[in-house]
Design a protein around this motif. Structure first.
Motif, PDB file in Angstrom:
ATOM      1  N   THR A  14      32.156  37.526  80.108  1.00  0.00           N
ATOM      2  CA  THR A  14      30.844  37.096  79.620  1.00  0.00           C
ATOM      3  C   THR A  14      30.824  35.583  79.400  1.00  0.00           C
ATOM      4  OG1 THR A  14      30.540  39.232  78.535  1.00  0.00           O
ATOM      5  CG2 THR A  14      29.133  37.424  77.792  1.00  0.00           C
ATOM      6  N   ALA A  15      31.875  35.056  78.799  1.00  0.00           N
ATOM      7  CA  ALA A  15      31.955  33.611  78.548  1.00  0.00           C
ATOM      8  C   ALA A  15      32.013  32.826  79.858  1.00  0.00           C
ATOM      9  CB  ALA A  15      33.173  33.292  77.686  1.00  0.00           C
ATOM     10  N   MET A  16      32.716  33.374  80.839  1.00  0.00           N
ATOM     11  CA  MET A  16      32.803  32.697  82.144  1.00  0.00           C
ATOM     12  C   MET A  16      31.430  32.661  82.815  1.00  0.00           C
ATOM     13  SD  MET A  16      36.474  34.255  83.388  1.00  0.00           S
ATOM     14  CE  MET A  16      36.318  33.820  85.088  1.00  0.00           C
ATOM     15  N   LYS A  17      30.704  33.770  82.731  1.00  0.00           N
ATOM     16  CA  LYS A  17      29.374  33.829  83.347  1.00  0.00           C
ATOM     17  C   LYS A  17      28.409  32.867  82.677  1.00  0.00           C
ATOM     18  CE  LYS A  17      29.724  38.561  85.005  1.00  0.00           C
ATOM     19  NZ  LYS A  17      29.308  39.954  84.794  1.00  0.00           N
ATOM     20  N   SER A  18      28.540  32.695  81.362  1.00  0.00           N
ATOM     21  CA  SER A  18      27.632  31.804  80.647  1.00  0.00           C
ATOM     22  C   SER A  18      28.152  30.359  80.626  1.00  0.00           C
ATOM     23  CB  SER A  18      27.409  32.303  79.225  1.00  0.00           C
ATOM     24  OG  SER A  18      28.620  32.235  78.494  1.00  0.00           O
ATOM     25  N   ARG A  19      29.264  30.126  81.295  1.00  0.00           N
ATOM     26  CA  ARG A  19      29.873  28.789  81.411  1.00  0.00           C
ATOM     27  C   ARG A  19      30.209  28.174  80.049  1.00  0.00           C
ATOM     28  NH1 ARG A  19      29.866  27.779  86.670  1.00  0.00           N
ATOM     29  NH2 ARG A  19      28.134  28.418  87.978  1.00  0.00           N
ATOM     30  N   ASP A  20      30.671  29.009  79.141  1.00  0.00           N
ATOM     31  CA  ASP A  20      31.107  28.566  77.816  1.00  0.00           C
ATOM     32  C   ASP A  20      32.592  28.196  77.926  1.00  0.00           C
ATOM     33  OD1 ASP A  20      31.937  28.242  75.197  1.00  0.00           O
ATOM     34  OD2 ASP A  20      30.912  30.041  74.455  1.00  0.00           O
ATOM     35  N   GLU A  21      32.854  26.914  78.144  1.00  0.00           N
ATOM     36  CA  GLU A  21      34.225  26.476  78.426  1.00  0.00           C
ATOM     37  C   GLU A  21      35.174  26.686  77.252  1.00  0.00           C
ATOM     38  OE1 GLU A  21      34.469  22.577  80.128  1.00  0.00           O
ATOM     39  OE2 GLU A  21      32.823  22.986  81.509  1.00  0.00           O
ATOM     40  N   LEU A  22      34.722  26.418  76.028  1.00  0.00           N
ATOM     41  CA  LEU A  22      35.591  26.573  74.863  1.00  0.00           C
ATOM     42  C   LEU A  22      36.013  28.026  74.681  1.00  0.00           C
ATOM     43  CD1 LEU A  22      36.948  25.302  72.378  1.00  0.00           C
ATOM     44  CD2 LEU A  22      34.868  25.844  71.108  1.00  0.00           C
ATOM     45  N   THR A  23      35.044  28.938  74.726  1.00  0.00           N
ATOM     46  CA  THR A  23      35.351  30.363  74.569  1.00  0.00           C
ATOM     47  C   THR A  23      36.206  30.862  75.724  1.00  0.00           C
ATOM     48  OG1 THR A  23      33.288  30.683  73.355  1.00  0.00           O
ATOM     49  CG2 THR A  23      34.345  32.664  74.228  1.00  0.00           C
ATOM     50  N   THR A  24      35.885  30.448  76.942  1.00  0.00           N
ATOM     51  CA  THR A  24      36.663  30.860  78.107  1.00  0.00           C
ATOM     52  C   THR A  24      38.117  30.425  77.960  1.00  0.00           C
ATOM     53  OG1 THR A  24      34.734  30.755  79.554  1.00  0.00           O
ATOM     54  CG2 THR A  24      36.881  30.647  80.616  1.00  0.00           C
ATOM     55  N   GLY A  25      38.330  29.172  77.624  1.00  0.00           N
ATOM     56  CA  GLY A  25      39.692  28.658  77.472  1.00  0.00           C
ATOM     57  C   GLY A  25      40.452  29.343  76.353  1.00  0.00           C
ATOM     58  N   THR A  26      39.770  29.565  75.247  1.00  0.00           N
ATOM     59  CA  THR A  26      40.407  30.199  74.096  1.00  0.00           C
ATOM     60  C   THR A  26      40.792  31.646  74.413  1.00  0.00           C
ATOM     61  OG1 THR A  26      39.128  28.800  72.610  1.00  0.00           O
ATOM     62  CG2 THR A  26      40.122  30.770  71.659  1.00  0.00           C
ATOM     63  N   LEU A  27      39.882  32.400  75.041  1.00  0.00           N
ATOM     64  CA  LEU A  27      40.192  33.794  75.359  1.00  0.00           C
ATOM     65  C   LEU A  27      41.268  33.888  76.435  1.00  0.00           C
ATOM     66  CD1 LEU A  27      36.665  35.452  75.169  1.00  0.00           C
ATOM     67  CD2 LEU A  27      38.513  35.504  73.495  1.00  0.00           C
ATOM     68  N   ALA A  79      41.297  17.957  66.231  1.00  0.00           N
ATOM     69  CA  ALA A  79      41.328  18.884  65.095  1.00  0.00           C
ATOM     70  C   ALA A  79      40.115  19.811  65.131  1.00  0.00           C
ATOM     71  CB  ALA A  79      41.362  18.109  63.777  1.00  0.00           C
ATOM     72  N   ALA A  80      38.946  19.271  65.465  1.00  0.00           N
ATOM     73  CA  ALA A  80      37.727  20.080  65.544  1.00  0.00           C
ATOM     74  C   ALA A  80      37.835  21.114  66.661  1.00  0.00           C
ATOM     75  CB  ALA A  80      36.518  19.189  65.770  1.00  0.00           C
ATOM     76  N   LYS A  81      38.444  20.732  67.784  1.00  0.00           N
ATOM     77  CA  LYS A  81      38.631  21.669  68.907  1.00  0.00           C
ATOM     78  C   LYS A  81      39.547  22.823  68.489  1.00  0.00           C
ATOM     79  CE  LYS A  81      40.160  21.882  73.731  1.00  0.00           C
ATOM     80  NZ  LYS A  81      41.385  22.671  73.746  1.00  0.00           N
ATOM     81  N   GLU A  82      40.650  22.488  67.826  1.00  0.00           N
ATOM     82  CA  GLU A  82      41.578  23.528  67.370  1.00  0.00           C
ATOM     83  C   GLU A  82      40.894  24.446  66.350  1.00  0.00           C
ATOM     84  OE1 GLU A  82      44.629  24.257  68.417  1.00  0.00           O
ATOM     85  OE2 GLU A  82      44.861  22.553  69.750  1.00  0.00           O
ATOM     86  N   GLN A  83      40.101  23.860  65.472  1.00  0.00           N
ATOM     87  CA  GLN A  83      39.374  24.641  64.473  1.00  0.00           C
ATOM     88  C   GLN A  83      38.398  25.602  65.156  1.00  0.00           C
ATOM     89  OE1 GLN A  83      39.844  24.419  61.101  1.00  0.00           O
ATOM     90  NE2 GLN A  83      38.440  26.126  60.840  1.00  0.00           N
ATOM     91  N   SER A  84      37.699  25.118  66.172  1.00  0.00           N
ATOM     92  CA  SER A  84      36.745  25.961  66.911  1.00  0.00           C
ATOM     93  C   SER A  84      37.455  27.095  67.619  1.00  0.00           C
ATOM     94  CB  SER A  84      35.980  25.117  67.924  1.00  0.00           C
ATOM     95  OG  SER A  84      35.212  24.146  67.267  1.00  0.00           O
ATOM     96  N   GLU A  85      38.614  26.802  68.217  1.00  0.00           N
ATOM     97  CA  GLU A  85      39.385  27.857  68.879  1.00  0.00           C
ATOM     98  C   GLU A  85      39.823  28.911  67.870  1.00  0.00           C
ATOM     99  OE1 GLU A  85      42.605  25.915  70.903  1.00  0.00           O
ATOM    100  OE2 GLU A  85      41.332  25.267  72.563  1.00  0.00           O
ATOM    101  N   GLY A  86      40.245  28.459  66.698  1.00  0.00           N
ATOM    102  CA  GLY A  86      40.653  29.397  65.642  1.00  0.00           C
ATOM    103  C   GLY A  86      39.508  30.298  65.214  1.00  0.00           C
ATOM    104  N   GLU A  87      38.301  29.732  65.144  1.00  0.00           N
ATOM    105  CA  GLU A  87      37.134  30.528  64.758  1.00  0.00           C
ATOM    106  C   GLU A  87      36.812  31.577  65.813  1.00  0.00           C
ATOM    107  OE1 GLU A  87      34.158  27.557  64.064  1.00  0.00           O
ATOM    108  OE2 GLU A  87      35.119  26.878  62.208  1.00  0.00           O
TER     109      GLU A  87
END
Length: 151
Positions: A14-27, A79-87
């Motif tokens: 789903t994240a790949m289809k919506s081009r959500d790079e942060l979620t895609t990378g994290t998952l 730090a913000a990127k790591e925090q977002s990945e953690g969330e």
């Protein structure tokens, strides 16, 4: 719904289809950690949902520690990127217990096991971790066990 790993895969697609790079990378990172755990040891095996949760908990902890380290080093963007990945990972974890809930569960586990002194820290921790069942970080549980045992 299927297993937790299936849910991670579905959300990745789903994240790949919506081009959500942060979620895609994290998952992708989370699924990679799960696959590494599956092939660790003498033979490959599928992990149970509890084992997948344990892997995700470790990954979330890594993200929190990295965010703190980056923030302390003055690298707020990283730090913000790591925090977002953690969330993102936290979405798949059970709700964390409050300090009051940890105190109550640890107290019950220590009373049930008859643990009274700091010499019984090991068995007391094992009982407390079983009572908490992955809903709190080990450090928080250990601190409460130490406090209640008077160590």
């Amino acid at each position: 719904m299927g297993t937790l790993k299936d849910r991670l895969n579905e959300d990745l697609h789903t994240a790949m289809k919506s081009r959500d790079e942060l979620t895609t990378g994290t998952l992708r990172m989370a699924l990679s950690a799960v696959r590494n755990a599956e092939v660790a040891g003498s033979e490959a095996r599928a992990l149970s949902d509890d084992e997948v949760l344990a892997v995700l908990t470790k990954e979330a902890k890594k993200r929190r520690e990295a965010a703190t380290a980056f923030a302390d080093a003055g690298r707020s963007e990283q730090a913000a990127k790591e925090q977002s990945e953690g969330e993102i990972i936290d979405r798949y974890l059970p709700k964390q217990l409050t300090d009051a809930e940890i105190t109550e569960l640890v107290g019950g586990a220590l009373t049930a096991g008859g643990y009274t002194g700091k010499a019984q820290m090991g068995p007391a921790m094992k009982a407390a971790q079983a009572a908490v069942a992955g809903r709190a970080e080990g450090g928080r549980v250990a601190a409460e066990v130490r406090r209640q045992l008077g160590a």
